[in-house]
Design a protein around this motif. Structure first.
Motif, PDB file in Angstrom:
ATOM      1  N   PRO A 120       0.836  -1.214   0.000  1.00 26.94           N
ATOM      2  CA  PRO A 120       0.000   0.000   0.000  1.00 26.94           C
ATOM      3  C   PRO A 120       0.871   1.264   0.000  1.00 26.94           C
ATOM      4  CG  PRO A 120      -0.825  -1.573   1.593  1.00 26.94           C
ATOM      5  CD  PRO A 120       0.513  -2.080   1.153  1.00 26.94           C
ATOM      6  N   PRO A 121       0.436   2.285  -0.710  1.00 26.76           N
ATOM      7  CA  PRO A 121       1.200   3.535  -0.737  1.00 26.76           C
ATOM      8  C   PRO A 121       1.330   4.130   0.671  1.00 26.76           C
ATOM      9  CG  PRO A 121      -0.471   3.517  -2.457  1.00 26.76           C
ATOM     10  CD  PRO A 121      -0.744   2.339  -1.595  1.00 26.76           C
ATOM     11  N   GLY A 122       2.524   4.560   1.009  1.00 29.59           N
ATOM     12  CA  GLY A 122       2.761   5.200   2.304  1.00 29.59           C
ATOM     13  C   GLY A 122       3.049   4.240   3.423  1.00 29.59           C
ATOM     14  N   GLY A 176      12.599   5.947   6.055  1.00 28.77           N
ATOM     15  CA  GLY A 176      13.531   6.495   7.034  1.00 28.77           C
ATOM     16  C   GLY A 176      14.150   5.416   7.892  1.00 28.77           C
ATOM     17  N   ALA A 177      13.350   4.415   8.281  1.00 35.07           N
ATOM     18  CA  ALA A 177      13.877   3.318   9.079  1.00 35.07           C
ATOM     19  C   ALA A 177      14.890   2.507   8.291  1.00 35.07           C
ATOM     20  CB  ALA A 177      12.728   2.424   9.558  1.00 35.07           C
ATOM     21  N   ARG A 191       2.454  -2.051  10.664  1.00 29.56           N
ATOM     22  CA  ARG A 191       3.607  -2.149  11.560  1.00 29.56           C
ATOM     23  C   ARG A 191       4.780  -2.683  10.760  1.00 29.56           C
ATOM     24  NH1 ARG A 191       2.438  -4.462  17.221  1.00 29.56           N
ATOM     25  NH2 ARG A 191       1.602  -2.335  17.286  1.00 29.56           N
ATOM     26  N   THR A 192       5.918  -2.035  10.936  1.00 30.02           N
ATOM     27  CA  THR A 192       7.108  -2.418  10.160  1.00 30.02           C
ATOM     28  C   THR A 192       8.212  -2.887  11.096  1.00 30.02           C
ATOM     29  OG1 THR A 192       8.138  -0.226  10.209  1.00 30.02           O
ATOM     30  CG2 THR A 192       6.530  -0.647   8.469  1.00 30.02           C
ATOM     31  N   VAL A 196      -1.861   5.534   7.738  1.00 32.01           N
ATOM     32  CA  VAL A 196      -2.180   6.252   6.506  1.00 32.01           C
ATOM     33  C   VAL A 196      -3.687   6.261   6.362  1.00 32.01           C
ATOM     34  CG1 VAL A 196       0.007   5.735   5.387  1.00 32.01           C
ATOM     35  CG2 VAL A 196      -1.892   4.124   5.193  1.00 32.01           C
ATOM     36  N   GLN A 197      -4.165   6.921   5.333  1.00 31.42           N
ATOM     37  CA  GLN A 197      -5.602   7.093   5.175  1.00 31.42           C
ATOM     38  C   GLN A 197      -6.345   5.774   5.050  1.00 31.42           C
ATOM     39  OE1 GLN A 197      -6.628   9.635   1.916  1.00 31.42           O
ATOM     40  NE2 GLN A 197      -8.807   9.694   2.422  1.00 31.42           N
TER      41      GLN A 197
END
Length: 402
Positions: free
Chosen positions: A89-91, A96-97, A120-121, A114-115
């Protein structure tokens, strides 16, 4: 409505049963709330553990961005090239991570909103590459929502059932008590009705005797007899009122000093017969909020108790202050047995007078305690340093009720 229970008592029974039901519902609500909180906390921890395990397993064991488990996307950075799994999904990707982990090699976990959802990453270095797994949290949120909805429905049903069961069981438990109280009130009312007739006749005869003794040496004694019959009638009315908890007890401005003075005057003949000197200290007016008849009963009971145990003297004093009025009754008797001091104002409490020669107690001081409590006051007792007992009755002035 059961037999022998009046309409007002039935209403009181319904209100009490309803209160019992509400208390049961409140207890169930607290219990359900605690259990729901514990359940939700356990589910959240379980979901977090599963999510952490899935992300770690995906990062460590999946080599291709096209082969992660369902609901998980993979991104791999090798030599400055970033490969992203299809359908991410976009976003949802935390670039940065990835850059930070590439720089310092530390693992990172982050949540991204996001919208169109929450993700979770987990970003880790794996050899010469940086791998980031992205987990869709929507299934976990759906499961959590279903759990909360189920808990809400079952909790609401439980509250309703608990309230209904509380009202039903409370009513069943209170019916025998209400019947007993109804019988007791009926007995008091019947006894009061039966006593009114002889008291009325006694009062009438005393008044006739008062007229015949108007110009005789017996005038003062007959006047006191008439006054005593009136007081007996007032006491009967006060007893009937006190026996019915449904009635509001009337309160008025009463001069406690005047009440004490009248009670002492009525007790003097008995004191003289016993050879006991009643000493009433001069006191200023001491207004309190209460019922004059009930207060007269309390003061009379205190005087009677003191006279029964005094050797030669009883001292009475009224001490008014801004917020309280204190009545002290001191006798020079044997004092109070320390063994019965804790139950001094309990009904039927008594000391072994026939064995120890100490004072005995029955209903008098218990009635004093009950009357004092009805007036928002306190009553206490102690032994005087020089011997004898000191009983102290304290009442609020009720200045804020004017």
């Amino acid at each position: 409505m059961s037999h022998g229970t009046s309409v007002p008592e039935a209403r009181l029974l319904r209100r009490t049963a309803l209160a019992a039901g509400l208390q049961s519902a409140l207890a169930v609500a607290i219990t359900v709330g605690v259990l729901c909180g514990v359940s939700v906390l356990m589910v959240l921890r379980s979901q977090e553990a599963e999510q952490s395990t899935m992300l770690t397993t995906t990062v460590e064991r999946t080599d291709d961005v096209t082969d992660p488990p369902a609901g998980v996307w993979l991104a791999i950075e090798r030599g400055g090239r970033l490969d992203i799994g299809p359908g991410l999904p976009p976003g949802a990707l935390d670039r940065g991570a990835i850059a930070a982990t590439e720089a310092d090699g530390a693992s990172r976990t982050s949540d991204i909103s996001v919208q169109h959802g929450e993700y979770r990453t987990l970003t880790q270095r794996r050899g010469d590459e940086v791998v980031q797994a992205v987990l869709d949290l929507r299934p976990a949120h759906v499961e959590r929502g279903r759990l909360l909805k189920a808990l809400l429905v079952t909790g609401t049903v439980g509250l309703v059932l608990a309230a209904a069961a509380g009202v039903w069981s409370g009513r069943r438990a209170l019916v025998p008590l209400a019947t007993a109280l109804s019988l007791q009130r009926r007995f008091v009312a019947d006894a009061g009705h039966e006593l009114r007739t002889p008291l009325t006749l006694l009062s009438t005869r005393a008044q006739l005797l008062q007229r015949h003794a108007a110009n005789t040496p017996l005038k003062s004694e007959v006047d006191e007899l008439v006054s005593d019959t009136r007081q007996l009638t007032d006491i009967l009315e006060d007893l009937l009122l006190a026996a019915d908890p449904r009635q509001d007890h009337p309160h008025e401005r009463v001069d406690l000093t005047s009440v004490v003075r009248d009670a002492v005057s009525a007790a003097r003949p008995a004191a003289t017969e016993q050879g006991v000197d009643l000493d009433l200290a001069d006191s200023a007016p001491a207004p309190v909020a209460g019922a004059a008849v009930a207060l007269r009963r309390a003061v009379t009971a205190l005087l009677d108790n003191a006279l029964r145990h005094a050797r030669s003297s009883v001292t009475i004093a009224v001490h008014p202050s801004a917020k309280h009025v204190t009545l002290t009754v001191t006798d020079d008797g044997p004092g109070i047995d320390p063994a019965i001091m804790p139950t001094l104002f309990a009904r039927f409490a008594s000391g072994p007078a026939e064995v120890t020669g100490r004072r005995r107690y029955g209903l008098g001081l218990a009635l004093v305690s009950e009357i004092t409590a009805r007036h928002g006051g306190t009553v206490s007792a102690q032994n005087a340093p020089t011997g004898g007992a000191v009983l102290r009755l304290t009442l609020p002035t009720g200045a804020d009720q004017r």
